[in-house]
Structures are given as structure tokens and as C-alpha cells.
Design an enzyme around this catalytic site. Structure first.
Site, PDB file in Angstrom:
ATOM      1  N   ASN A  79      32.761  69.349   8.711  1.00  0.00           N
ATOM      2  CA  ASN A  79      33.447  68.885   7.498  1.00  0.00           C
ATOM      3  C   ASN A  79      34.410  69.931   6.956  1.00  0.00           C
ATOM      4  O   ASN A  79      35.355  69.589   6.243  1.00  0.00           O
ATOM      5  CB  ASN A  79      32.439  68.468   6.432  1.00  0.00           C
ATOM      6  N   HIS A 109      22.323  68.344   9.006  1.00  0.00           N
ATOM      7  CA  HIS A 109      23.428  67.447   8.705  1.00  0.00           C
ATOM      8  C   HIS A 109      23.789  66.550   9.883  1.00  0.00           C
ATOM      9  O   HIS A 109      24.217  67.031  10.934  1.00  0.00           O
ATOM     10  CB  HIS A 109      24.658  68.282   8.264  1.00  0.00           C
ATOM     11  N   GLU A 167      24.100  69.495  12.467  1.00  0.00           N
ATOM     12  CA  GLU A 167      24.307  70.894  12.073  1.00  0.00           C
ATOM     13  C   GLU A 167      23.061  71.399  11.330  1.00  0.00           C
ATOM     14  O   GLU A 167      22.597  70.750  10.389  1.00  0.00           O
ATOM     15  CB  GLU A 167      25.522  71.016  11.153  1.00  0.00           C
ATOM     16  N   SER A 188      26.570  66.623   3.000  1.00  0.00           N
ATOM     17  CA  SER A 188      27.755  66.853   3.827  1.00  0.00           C
ATOM     18  C   SER A 188      28.387  68.211   3.545  1.00  0.00           C
ATOM     19  O   SER A 188      29.121  68.736   4.375  1.00  0.00           O
ATOM     20  CB  SER A 188      28.809  65.783   3.528  1.00  0.00           C
TER      21      SER A 188
HETATM   22  N1  3HC Z   1      26.006  51.763  13.595  1.00  0.00           N
HETATM   23  C1  3HC Z   1      25.225  51.878  14.682  1.00  0.00           C
HETATM   24  N2  3HC Z   1      25.690  51.829  15.944  1.00  0.00           N
HETATM   25  C2  3HC Z   1      27.016  51.636  16.087  1.00  0.00           C
HETATM   26  C3  3HC Z   1      27.893  51.512  15.008  1.00  0.00           C
HETATM   27  C4  3HC Z   1      27.334  51.580  13.707  1.00  0.00           C
HETATM   28  N3  3HC Z   1      28.087  51.498  12.594  1.00  0.00           N
HETATM   29  N4  3HC Z   1      29.152  51.356  15.468  1.00  0.00           N
HETATM   30  C5  3HC Z   1      29.057  51.359  16.809  1.00  0.00           C
HETATM   31  N5  3HC Z   1      27.777  51.544  17.185  1.00  0.00           N
HETATM   32  C6  3HC Z   1      27.259  51.665  18.549  1.00  0.00           C
HETATM   33  C7  3HC Z   1      27.342  50.376  19.322  1.00  0.00           C
HETATM   34  O1  3HC Z   1      26.158  49.618  19.167  1.00  0.00           O
HETATM   35  C8  3HC Z   1      27.495  50.870  20.729  1.00  0.00           C
HETATM   36  O2  3HC Z   1      26.236  51.297  21.216  1.00  0.00           O
HETATM   37  P1  3HC Z   1      25.852  51.145  22.786  1.00  0.00           P
HETATM   38  O3  3HC Z   1      26.977  51.698  23.567  1.00  0.00           O
HETATM   39  O4  3HC Z   1      24.600  51.935  22.947  1.00  0.00           O
HETATM   40  O5  3HC Z   1      25.657  49.700  22.990  1.00  0.00           O
HETATM   41  C9  3HC Z   1      28.350  52.146  20.574  1.00  0.00           C
HETATM   42  O6  3HC Z   1      28.128  52.575  19.225  1.00  0.00           O
HETATM   43  C10 3HC Z   1      29.820  51.891  20.788  1.00  0.00           C
HETATM   44  O7  3HC Z   1      30.200  50.842  19.923  1.00  0.00           O
HETATM   45  P2  3HC Z   1      31.520  49.969  20.048  1.00  0.00           P
HETATM   46  O8  3HC Z   1      31.893  49.820  21.495  1.00  0.00           O
HETATM   47  O9  3HC Z   1      31.343  48.728  19.253  1.00  0.00           O
HETATM   48  O10 3HC Z   1      32.589  50.748  19.223  1.00  0.00           O
HETATM   49  P3  3HC Z   1      33.418  52.024  19.563  1.00  0.00           P
HETATM   50  O11 3HC Z   1      33.375  52.404  20.999  1.00  0.00           O
HETATM   51  O12 3HC Z   1      34.711  51.753  18.910  1.00  0.00           O
HETATM   52  O13 3HC Z   1      32.653  53.178  18.758  1.00  0.00           O
HETATM   53  C11 3HC Z   1      32.312  54.545  16.900  1.00  0.00           C
HETATM   54  C12 3HC Z   1      32.452  53.101  17.389  1.00  0.00           C
HETATM   55  C13 3HC Z   1      31.102  55.180  17.552  1.00  0.00           C
HETATM   56  C14 3HC Z   1      32.104  54.460  15.390  1.00  0.00           C
HETATM   57  C15 3HC Z   1      33.612  55.330  17.278  1.00  0.00           C
HETATM   58  O14 3HC Z   1      34.723  54.668  16.741  1.00  0.00           O
HETATM   59  C16 3HC Z   1      33.618  56.742  16.785  1.00  0.00           C
HETATM   60  O15 3HC Z   1      33.070  57.633  17.406  1.00  0.00           O
HETATM   61  N6  3HC Z   1      34.277  56.961  15.613  1.00  0.00           N
HETATM   62  C17 3HC Z   1      34.368  58.294  14.993  1.00  0.00           C
HETATM   63  C18 3HC Z   1      33.135  58.556  14.215  1.00  0.00           C
HETATM   64  C19 3HC Z   1      33.137  59.943  13.622  1.00  0.00           C
HETATM   65  O16 3HC Z   1      34.063  60.719  13.753  1.00  0.00           O
HETATM   66  N7  3HC Z   1      32.055  60.264  12.904  1.00  0.00           N
HETATM   67  C20 3HC Z   1      31.926  61.515  12.192  1.00  0.00           C
HETATM   68  C21 3HC Z   1      32.390  61.298  10.784  1.00  0.00           C
HETATM   69  S1  3HC Z   1      32.287  62.717   9.778  1.00  0.00           S
HETATM   70  C22 3HC Z   1      30.763  62.610   9.130  1.00  0.00           C
HETATM   71  O17 3HC Z   1      29.969  61.773   9.435  1.00  0.00           O
HETATM   72  C23 3HC Z   1      30.436  63.667   8.165  1.00  0.00           C
HETATM   73  C24 3HC Z   1      29.512  63.183   7.099  1.00  0.00           C
HETATM   74  O18 3HC Z   1      29.144  64.289   6.305  1.00  0.00           O
HETATM   75  C25 3HC Z   1      30.104  62.119   6.241  1.00  0.00           C
END
Ligand code: 3HC
Length: 289
Positions: free
Chosen positions: A195, A144, A156, A123
């Protein structure tokens, strides 16, 4: 070498990121071996695949035949040598600890074919801090992904000074073949684009909480409703892991020696109490239900 030569992918680490990166690659038709030192972690990853694929079929996202192909494309092993020896491309998604990554890349350099590209999903850690333990620094690159890696589109790719044009191009194209949208960074920077920005938001959100300005729930609600983020910073830290937030800050502090880079007391407290977020059932929120 070009991207068409990539058939076998090894993913190191079956945790939060690794299991979903491996599955994403398998869905895109690559033969994938996911490896982890923890048998328990691999079992969890295997169980996730077993429940995810029928769910996709049920939702009409995959046909039964596609799901069977994906299942055949992915396997799990505790042996790094077995997982990496035939790989054309390795994606390391192990714990965010510099020394661990350096040791892994040194081992991979011995195990893998000379042409294999070694990518890190770190990350924050730029690949130039790892590449020097290998005899192929031109083939060591940051790739990433974002959490959840099956869903988030961006990848990335960072062109550090040691990374060849060929390696950067192949990594960009591989990301596209994994149905991601890659962005190329022309220079290394800690935390890359996303990040780097998110780090400020998270740190200041914890500051507001610690000052008693508002609750975690209200800060999240404000960010979601004013900025349109799908999740506020505390929900997001629970998703990506409070332990990850701790390790990232700790590594930064060890690098700079600047106390301002240390994890905040709230993050330290949660880390010590093992309130690491969704994966353990408790973080800033309670997920025990
Ligand atoms: N794993 C796999 N698929 C998932 C999932 C998970 N944990 N959570 C949700 N999904 C899928 C669902 O299956 C669904 O897929 P489909 O539309 O193809 O059927 C789709 O995502 C939408 O799911 P939901 O309707 O249940 O849920 P939401 O619409 O609330 O979406 C979310 C969930 C995608 C997690 C959304 O809340 C989101 O985009 N959150 C922000 C995530 C974010 O910002 N990520 C970046 C973090 S920073 C990072 O990663 C940096 C690293 O270095 C740590």
C-alpha cells in the site's frame, strides 16, 4: 506456543476483507467464528459462503465432502465475547479507524486467553499504535491480506519493535497454512510494502483525472496494457472501496495535520455521494447491471 496450537480463529469484521479471510481460514481446516456488529453484514457473509462453496464444487476446486467440512468450520456471531473467548488467534478486519481498533484490542485483551495472538489486517495502521492498549504488546501484530482475500496470495507480516520473534514466526507460518505467501517486514512503515507503493499510484491517477489529462477508463486501460497490472487504479479502488481510500487519507491527515495528506476532492465527493465502488454498485464505474 507454536502454530500447531492454533485451532480456533476469530475474524472481526464481515466486510470486504473479513468474510473472505474467515472463509480462507475455514477452507484451510481451522474452526472460525466471524463476528461483526452488523447482523446484516453477517447475513451477507453467510450468503456469500452459501453460494461460494457449491460454486467451488461445481468448478472442481473442492469435493462435496470438503465443502461440507468448510461449512461446518465457519460460523457467524454478533457477539465479540462469544467469537473471541476460545480463539487461539484473532484477525481484526474492522473499519479503518484508529479509535475503533484501539477499543477493540482493549476489549480483546480482556476477553481472550493470555496466549492468544491479536493480529490486525489494517491496510495502513502499524500495530505499535494499537498494542499499547493491551497487556500483551508482544502478541499484537500486523497480518495484512489483499483483496480479494480468497484469491490474492500475499500476506504482509510486520515485525514492529514490540512484536516477539515467536509471534512473528507463528503469524508467518499461519499464513502459509492458509495457503498464502507471507513476506516479513523487519520494521514498521505506514502502508507496509504494497500500500506504500500503491498509495502513490492511486494519488497520482486521481491527479491525472482531476487535471483532465485522461478519463478513468483510459488511465486504467493504459496501466493495464503498459504495466501489465490486472486492474488499473480506478478499477482497483472500486474493488477495495473508495470509502477505504477516504478513511485511509483522513486518518493520515489527522495524524500529520498536513493538508497534502487530505483525501483529494474527487475522493471526498465520491465518499459523500456514497459512490464507494463495487459493493454499492457505483464508484468510478457503474455496476448496476
Ligand atoms: N472473490 C473471490 N474469488 C474471486 C473474486 C472475488 N471477488 N474475483 C475473482 N475470484 C476468483 C474466481 O473465482 C477465480 O477462481 P478460480 O480460478 O479458482 O476458479 C479467479 O479468482 C479468477 O477469476 P476471474 O477469471 O473471474 O477473474 P479475473 O481473472 O479477472 O481475476 C481478480 C479477478 C483476481 C480480482 C483480478 O482482476 C486481479 O488480480 N485484480 C487485482 C487485484 C489486486 O490488485 N488486489 C490487491 C488490492 S490492494 C489491497 O487489497 C490492499 C488492501 O489493504 C485494501
Amino acid at each position: 506456543m507454536n502454530v500447531d496450537h492454533i485451532k480456533n480463529i476469530c475474524v472481526i469484521g464481515a466486510g470486504n476483507m473479513g468474510h473472505q479471510i474467515a472463509l480462507r481460514a475455514a477452507i484451510s481446516g481451522f474452526k472460525v467464528i466471524c463476528t461483526d456488529v452488523s447482523e446484516e453484514q453477517l447475513k451477507k457473509a453467510e450468503a456469500f459462503v452459501a453460494q461460494y462453496l457449491p460454486g467451488r464444487v461445481k468448478k472442481g476446486r473442492l469435493t462435496e465432502e470438503q465443502a461440507q467440512n468448510v461449512k461446518a468450520n465457519i460460523s457467524f456471531s454478533t457477539s465479540l465475547a462469544e467469537a473471541a473467548k476460545d480463539a487461539d488467534f484473532v484477525i481484526e478486519a474492522a473499519t479503518e479507524k484508529m479509535e475503533l481498533k484501539r477499543k477493540l484490542f482493549s476489549q480483546l485483551d480482556q476477553i481472550c486467553k493470555p496466549e492468544t495472538i491479536l493480529a490486525t489486517n489494517s491496510s495502513y495502521i502499524v500495530s505499535s499504535k494499537i498494542a499499547d492498549v493491551t497487556n500483551r504488546p508482544d502478541k499484537v501484530v500486523n497480518m495484512h491480506f489483499f483483496n480479494p482475500a480468497l484469491v490474492m496470495k500475499l500476506v504482509e507480516v510486520v515485525k514492529g519493535p514490540h512484536v516477539s520473534d515467536e509471534t512473528a514466526e507463528i503469524t508467518m507460518e499461519l499464513s502459509r497454512r492458509m495457503e498464502k505467501i507471507p513476506v516479513l517486514l523487519q520494521k514498521e512503515i505506514r502502508g507496509f510494502l504494497v500500500n506504500y507503493l500503491l498509495g502513490y499510484l492511486n494519488r497520482e491517477a486521481v491527479y491525472l483525472l482531476d487535471q483532465g489529462i485522461a478519463s478513468a477508463e483510459d488511465i486504467d486501460m493504459a496501466v493495464e496494457n503498459a504495466l501489465g497490472h490486472p486492474m488499473g487504479p480506478f478499477k482497483l479502488m472500486d474493488l477495495t472501496g473508495v470509502d477505504l481510500a477516504y478513511h485511509i487519507s483522513m486518518e493520515h491527515f489527522l495524524e500529520t495535520g498536513d493538508k497534502a495528506d487530505m483525501p483529494s476532492p474527487t475522493i471526498v465527493e465520491k465518499y459523500v455521494k456514497k459512490e464507494w465502488g463495487r459493493k454499492v454498485g457505483k464508484g468510478f464505474y457503474d455496476y448496476s447491471e
